[in-house]
Scaffold this active site. Structure first.
Site, short mmCIF file in Angstrom:
data_model
loop_
_atom_site.label_atom_id
_atom_site.label_comp_id
_atom_site.label_asym_id
_atom_site.label_seq_id
_atom_site.Cartn_x
_atom_site.Cartn_y
_atom_site.Cartn_z
N ARG A 12 -2.37 -9.42 -21.19
CA ARG A 12 -3.18 -9.01 -22.34
C ARG A 12 -2.40 -8.15 -23.34
O ARG A 12 -2.86 -7.95 -24.47
CB ARG A 12 -4.49 -8.35 -21.90
CG ARG A 12 -4.32 -7.08 -21.12
CD ARG A 12 -5.56 -6.75 -20.34
NE ARG A 12 -6.74 -6.61 -21.20
CZ ARG A 12 -6.92 -5.62 -22.08
NH1 ARG A 12 -5.99 -4.71 -22.22
NH2 ARG A 12 -8.00 -5.56 -22.81
N GLU B 281 -0.08 -6.98 8.75
CA GLU B 281 0.23 -5.54 8.74
C GLU B 281 1.30 -5.19 7.72
O GLU B 281 1.38 -4.05 7.26
CB GLU B 281 0.65 -5.07 10.12
CG GLU B 281 -0.39 -4.32 10.93
CD GLU B 281 -1.40 -3.48 10.13
OE1 GLU B 281 -2.55 -3.96 9.99
OE2 GLU B 281 -1.07 -2.39 9.68
N ASP C 103 -8.93 -0.80 -27.71
CA ASP C 103 -8.26 -0.47 -26.46
C ASP C 103 -7.14 0.53 -26.68
O ASP C 103 -7.08 1.56 -26.03
CB ASP C 103 -7.66 -1.73 -25.83
CG ASP C 103 -8.61 -2.29 -24.78
OD1 ASP C 103 -8.17 -3.16 -24.03
OD2 ASP C 103 -9.76 -1.85 -24.73
N PRO D 174 0.82 -1.22 0.00
CA PRO D 174 0.00 0.00 0.00
C PRO D 174 0.85 1.27 0.00
O PRO D 174 0.34 2.34 -0.32
CB PRO D 174 -0.84 -0.11 1.28
CG PRO D 174 -0.24 -1.19 2.09
CD PRO D 174 0.59 -2.05 1.20
C1 9D3 Z 1 -5.41 -0.95 7.75
C2 9D3 Z 1 -3.99 -1.40 7.84
N1 9D3 Z 1 -3.09 -0.28 7.45
C3 9D3 Z 1 -2.65 0.42 8.66
C4 9D3 Z 1 -2.70 1.89 8.47
C5 9D3 Z 1 -1.92 -0.73 6.71
C6 9D3 Z 1 -2.13 -1.82 5.73
C7 9D3 Z 1 -1.40 -2.99 5.83
C8 9D3 Z 1 -1.59 -3.99 4.90
C9 9D3 Z 1 -3.03 -1.66 4.70
C10 9D3 Z 1 -3.23 -2.68 3.76
C11 9D3 Z 1 -2.50 -3.84 3.88
C12 9D3 Z 1 -2.68 -4.92 2.87
N2 9D3 Z 1 -2.64 -4.37 1.51
C13 9D3 Z 1 -1.77 -4.74 0.60
O1 9D3 Z 1 -0.98 -5.64 0.84
C14 9D3 Z 1 -1.73 -4.06 -0.67
C15 9D3 Z 1 -2.52 -2.99 -1.18
C16 9D3 Z 1 -3.61 -2.24 -0.65
O2 9D3 Z 1 -4.10 -2.45 0.46
N3 9D3 Z 1 -4.14 -1.25 -1.43
C17 9D3 Z 1 -3.69 -0.96 -2.67
N4 9D3 Z 1 -2.68 -1.62 -3.21
C18 9D3 Z 1 -2.10 -2.62 -2.46
S1 9D3 Z 1 -0.80 -3.53 -2.97
C19 9D3 Z 1 -0.76 -4.42 -1.58
#
Ligand code: 9D3
Length: 257
Positions: A156, A118, A171, A91
């Site tokens: 793709r 986490e 596309d 994230p």
């Molecule tokens: C609510 C938990 N968050 C604390 C502030 C951190 C968090 C940890 C792990 C948020 C999401 C995750 C799991 N997400 C992913 O592994 C992830 C992800 C995403 O959540 N959103 C957009 N792209 C991706 S790529 C991997």
């Protein structure tokens, strides 16, 4: 093209091997998949893949060792292509986009790491990861769905994967080429519950149809993604008549939903 996936949920990858155009390409061996479960690289009876975070706080953190061993196994099987990018789905990564998909399709594939809990121990990232990619600003439960999205978007693009029926040409005629959102689509029936297909599309007048579609694209893009209008302009993708139409829209106030 080969993708190696490090995941606690390998069954989720049936989504791309068993369905749709990515499945057809998979059966044609246009791409291949390796699945590596960190649990299979543990040493303890409980097959532990996570532990509590140093410094405290909520949730669990993925252990370095099972992840590193899974990546090593993937690299060993890839052999010569051992220098493929190792991409952590995160994230806090850089936002995925079509330009990145195009970069990946030009390479030999990638090792995609799917986090759960986490997050993963930073020392794994420092030791093994070459890139971190996010799907956008929303919270998922892990990296598997982002990894599936990357595979789908890259596969793709492989030569021979899309046929005309899959709208490959259409596309590349849209966002990536025109820099604009696609215009609306209609098919039979001509009237549904009193709602008719726009007259322009029924006219058979191809020049008028092209103008209508272009204007619909401009209208929708201005309303929903004004940022794309500006970047299309900067790329020189807007004609004088496009600019005239956009000015007219601004003068009138927008009408699109
Ligand atoms: C609510 C938990 N968050 C604390 C502030 C951190 C968090 C940890 C792990 C948020 C999401 C995750 C799991 N997400 C992913 O592994 C992830 C992800 C995403 O959540 N959103 C957009 N792209 C991706 S790529 C991997």
């Amino acid at each position: 093209m080969r993708f190696d996936i490090v995941t606690l949920f390998p069954d989720m990858f049936g989504a791309v091997c068993d369905h749709g155009v990515t499945a057809r390409a998979y059966k044609q061996q246009l791409w291949s998949l390796g699945l590596w479960n960190p649990r299979d690289f543990t040493q303890d009876v409980h097959r532990t893949v996570d532990d509590r975070p140093y410094g405290g706080g909520p949730g669990m953190v993925m252990l370095v060792d099972p992840l590193e061993k899974a990546v090593a196994a993937a690299k060993a099987q890839r052999g010569t292509a051992a220098d493929a990018p190792v991409i952590l789905m995160s994230p806090t990564g850089r936002r995925f986009n079509q330009a990145l998909a195009e970069e990946l399709v030009a390479g030999e594939g990638a090792i995609l790491i799917c986090g759960r809990y986490e997050g993963v121990d930073q020392r794994f990232i420092d030791r093994c990861v070459t890139d971190e990619i996010s799907m956008g600003d929303f919270v998922l439960s892990g990296g598997e769905i982002p990894a599936l999205a990357i595979i789908d978007s890259v596969v793709r693009l492989l030569p021979g994967v899309l046929n005309d029926a899959d709208s490959a040409k259409q596309d590349s005629f849209n966002v990536t080429l025109t820099g604009l959102l696609d215009s609306p689509h209609y098919t039979r029936p001509e009237v549904y519950e009193g709602q008719s297909v726009p007259a322009e599309l029924l006219s058979g007048h191809h020049a008028n149809i092209a103008v209508w579609r272009r204007q619909q694209s401009l209208m929708l893009t201005l309303k929903r993604r004004p940022d794309l209008i500006e970047s299309a302009r900067q790329q020189g993708l807007l004609s004088k008549s496009d600019e005239r139409f956009l000015k007219q829209l601004r003068d009138e106030g927008l009408t699109a939903r």
